[in-house]
Design a protein around this motif. Sequence first.
Motif, short mmCIF file in Angstrom:
data_model
loop_
_atom_site.label_atom_id
_atom_site.label_comp_id
_atom_site.label_asym_id
_atom_site.label_seq_id
_atom_site.Cartn_x
_atom_site.Cartn_y
_atom_site.Cartn_z
N TYR A 12 0.83 -1.21 0.00
CA TYR A 12 0.00 0.00 0.00
C TYR A 12 0.87 1.26 0.00
O TYR A 12 0.73 2.15 0.84
CB TYR A 12 -0.95 0.01 1.20
N ASN A 13 1.78 1.32 -0.96
CA ASN A 13 2.70 2.45 -1.15
C ASN A 13 3.70 2.61 -0.01
O ASN A 13 4.36 3.65 0.08
CB ASN A 13 1.93 3.77 -1.34
N ARG A 14 3.82 1.59 0.83
CA ARG A 14 4.80 1.63 1.90
C ARG A 14 5.92 0.63 1.61
O ARG A 14 5.69 -0.58 1.64
CB ARG A 14 4.16 1.30 3.26
N PRO A 15 7.14 1.11 1.30
CA PRO A 15 8.23 0.18 1.04
C PRO A 15 8.63 -0.56 2.32
O PRO A 15 8.64 0.02 3.40
CB PRO A 15 9.36 1.09 0.55
N PHE A 16 8.95 -1.85 2.18
CA PHE A 16 9.35 -2.62 3.35
C PHE A 16 10.51 -3.57 3.02
O PHE A 16 10.76 -3.88 1.86
CB PHE A 16 8.17 -3.41 3.94
N ILE A 17 11.17 -4.01 4.09
CA ILE A 17 12.32 -4.91 3.98
C ILE A 17 12.08 -6.10 4.90
O ILE A 17 11.66 -5.92 6.05
CB ILE A 17 13.62 -4.19 4.39
N VAL A 18 12.35 -7.30 4.41
CA VAL A 18 12.31 -8.51 5.23
C VAL A 18 13.74 -9.02 5.37
O VAL A 18 14.46 -9.17 4.37
CB VAL A 18 11.41 -9.60 4.60
N SER A 50 16.79 -11.70 7.32
CA SER A 50 16.99 -13.06 7.79
C SER A 50 16.78 -13.18 9.30
O SER A 50 16.43 -14.24 9.81
CB SER A 50 18.38 -13.56 7.42
N ASN A 51 17.00 -12.10 10.02
CA ASN A 51 16.72 -12.02 11.45
C ASN A 51 16.67 -10.55 11.82
O ASN A 51 17.09 -9.69 11.03
CB ASN A 51 17.78 -12.75 12.28
N THR A 52 16.14 -10.24 12.99
CA THR A 52 16.00 -8.83 13.35
C THR A 52 15.97 -8.63 14.84
O THR A 52 15.51 -9.50 15.59
CB THR A 52 14.73 -8.23 12.72
N ALA A 53 16.46 -7.47 15.25
CA ALA A 53 16.32 -7.02 16.64
C ALA A 53 15.23 -5.97 16.76
O ALA A 53 14.95 -5.49 17.86
CB ALA A 53 17.64 -6.45 17.15
N PHE A 54 14.62 -5.59 15.63
CA PHE A 54 13.51 -4.63 15.64
C PHE A 54 12.24 -5.34 16.10
O PHE A 54 11.80 -6.31 15.48
CB PHE A 54 13.28 -4.04 14.25
N TYR A 55 11.65 -4.84 17.18
CA TYR A 55 10.43 -5.45 17.71
C TYR A 55 9.22 -4.94 16.94
O TYR A 55 9.03 -3.73 16.80
CB TYR A 55 10.29 -5.13 19.20
N PRO A 56 8.35 -5.84 16.44
CA PRO A 56 7.12 -5.40 15.75
C PRO A 56 6.02 -5.08 16.75
O PRO A 56 5.97 -5.67 17.84
CB PRO A 56 6.77 -6.62 14.90
N THR A 57 5.13 -4.21 16.37
CA THR A 57 3.99 -3.87 17.24
C THR A 57 3.25 -5.14 17.64
O THR A 57 2.93 -5.98 16.81
CB THR A 57 3.02 -2.93 16.50
N GLY A 58 2.96 -5.26 18.95
CA GLY A 58 2.23 -6.43 19.41
C GLY A 58 2.22 -6.53 20.91
O GLY A 58 3.14 -6.06 21.59
N ARG A 88 8.02 -7.36 8.70
CA ARG A 88 8.26 -6.33 7.69
C ARG A 88 8.74 -5.05 8.36
O ARG A 88 8.11 -4.55 9.29
CB ARG A 88 7.00 -6.06 6.88
N HIS A 89 9.86 -4.53 7.85
CA HIS A 89 10.42 -3.27 8.31
C HIS A 89 10.03 -2.20 7.31
O HIS A 89 10.58 -2.16 6.20
CB HIS A 89 11.94 -3.36 8.42
N TYR A 90 9.06 -1.37 7.66
CA TYR A 90 8.61 -0.31 6.76
C TYR A 90 9.54 0.88 6.90
O TYR A 90 9.88 1.30 8.01
CB TYR A 90 7.17 0.08 7.08
N VAL A 91 9.96 1.41 5.75
CA VAL A 91 11.06 2.39 5.75
C VAL A 91 10.71 3.63 4.95
O VAL A 91 9.77 3.64 4.14
CB VAL A 91 12.36 1.76 5.19
N GLU A 92 11.50 4.67 5.17
CA GLU A 92 11.48 5.88 4.35
C GLU A 92 12.79 5.90 3.56
O GLU A 92 13.86 6.04 4.15
CB GLU A 92 11.39 7.14 5.22
#
Length: 394
Positions: free
Chosen positions: A26-32, A34-42, A68-72
């Motif tokens: 929906y016009n929001r670029p994102f990155i997936v 292999s692993n992440t320390a970014f916590y998703p909303t929840g 999904r890491h949504y970015v600017e």
Amino acid sequence: MKDLLYYQDAMIKQFTAQVIRTGIDYNRPFIVLSNTAFYPTGGGQPNDTGFINDIRVINVEKVEEEIRHYVEGDISSLDGEIVGVLDWERRFDHMQQHCGQHILTAAFVELFDFATVSFHLGNELVTIDLDTEIVSEEQLVLAEKRANEIILENRPIESKWVTKEELSNYQLRKDVSVDEDIRLVIIPDYDYNGCGGTHPNSTGQVSAIKILGTEKMKKNTRVSFVCGKRVLDQLGMRKNVLSNVARQLSVPEEHSAEALLKVLNGVKATEKALEDAQNKLLEYEAKELAANCKDGVIAAAYKDRTIQDLQKLGRAITAQNSMAVALFVADNDDKLQFIAARGANIEKSMKDVSSAILPLINGKGGGNDNIIQGGGEKLLSADELLAKMKNLFL
């Protein structure tokens, strides 16, 4: 899930990972990754923000089985290994607030058997809704005291992945809502709770808890509080406000409440005196208008006069003259307002006036047989509307 970096070590501030894929949602670029320390909303905890390389991460969400890491920024050339850097101040604040909620919730259960039915971590305040209609000031003080005791003891905070069958080994504060990937957050000998959020390593890292207030929420009580750095932020804000009030009152801070009460009492006395003077002026004005009564109708148009003034004036005139009808119109900003009042010996209902006048200005009104009031659009001038009202009594 247990292999995710934010579960392996919630204190990770920077990490490396591989780009699995990029996309547009929906016009929001994102990155997936292999692993992440970014916590998703929840679980009541907001998402982390930060950077992937030099691209700003503004939101993180779990969508089906991927994070999904949504970015600017431009993701078209993003490939291979990246470096992720968390906005650590934001993350640690969330961990302090979330862990503080566990501690305070457990205190209310331990002391008063008040269960928490919902939790919200806001930008400034944290709230829990307790399953009780009444919480006394004494209970708030005791719960806050107990929570800060647990913090001061600097107890370890453990996390553990268990199966559904293993849950019976723990004294859980509430039932878990999942059957798989069950994660417990444990403060030994105090709180055992199913939770997917991030927490510091020990209660001491929460620093402090301060309850700020309560409000009724249907059959529950909402408790607002802050933890950690937010306690200092609230203290600083309240100190600035108190200092400003004390300076304005020219008193020491510790005497501000007493001095402010004196000022408020003085204001109330002044307002009362002003109201009495205005009422006397209205009575005098009513006598003057009544003296110029023609054919039993007293009518006048005004500019910028409140409907309350018109009502008082109408009542004063009809109290003095039982055979009088008072008709007043006011041109107020972008609307016309009017009242019509009758004396005790007048038979015509004032509702007949509003029925005839309101359609002329697309207006609304109310009242009874003795006095009505209304207002609407300026489709006529005040004088024209008053003339229409007067014609009803010719």
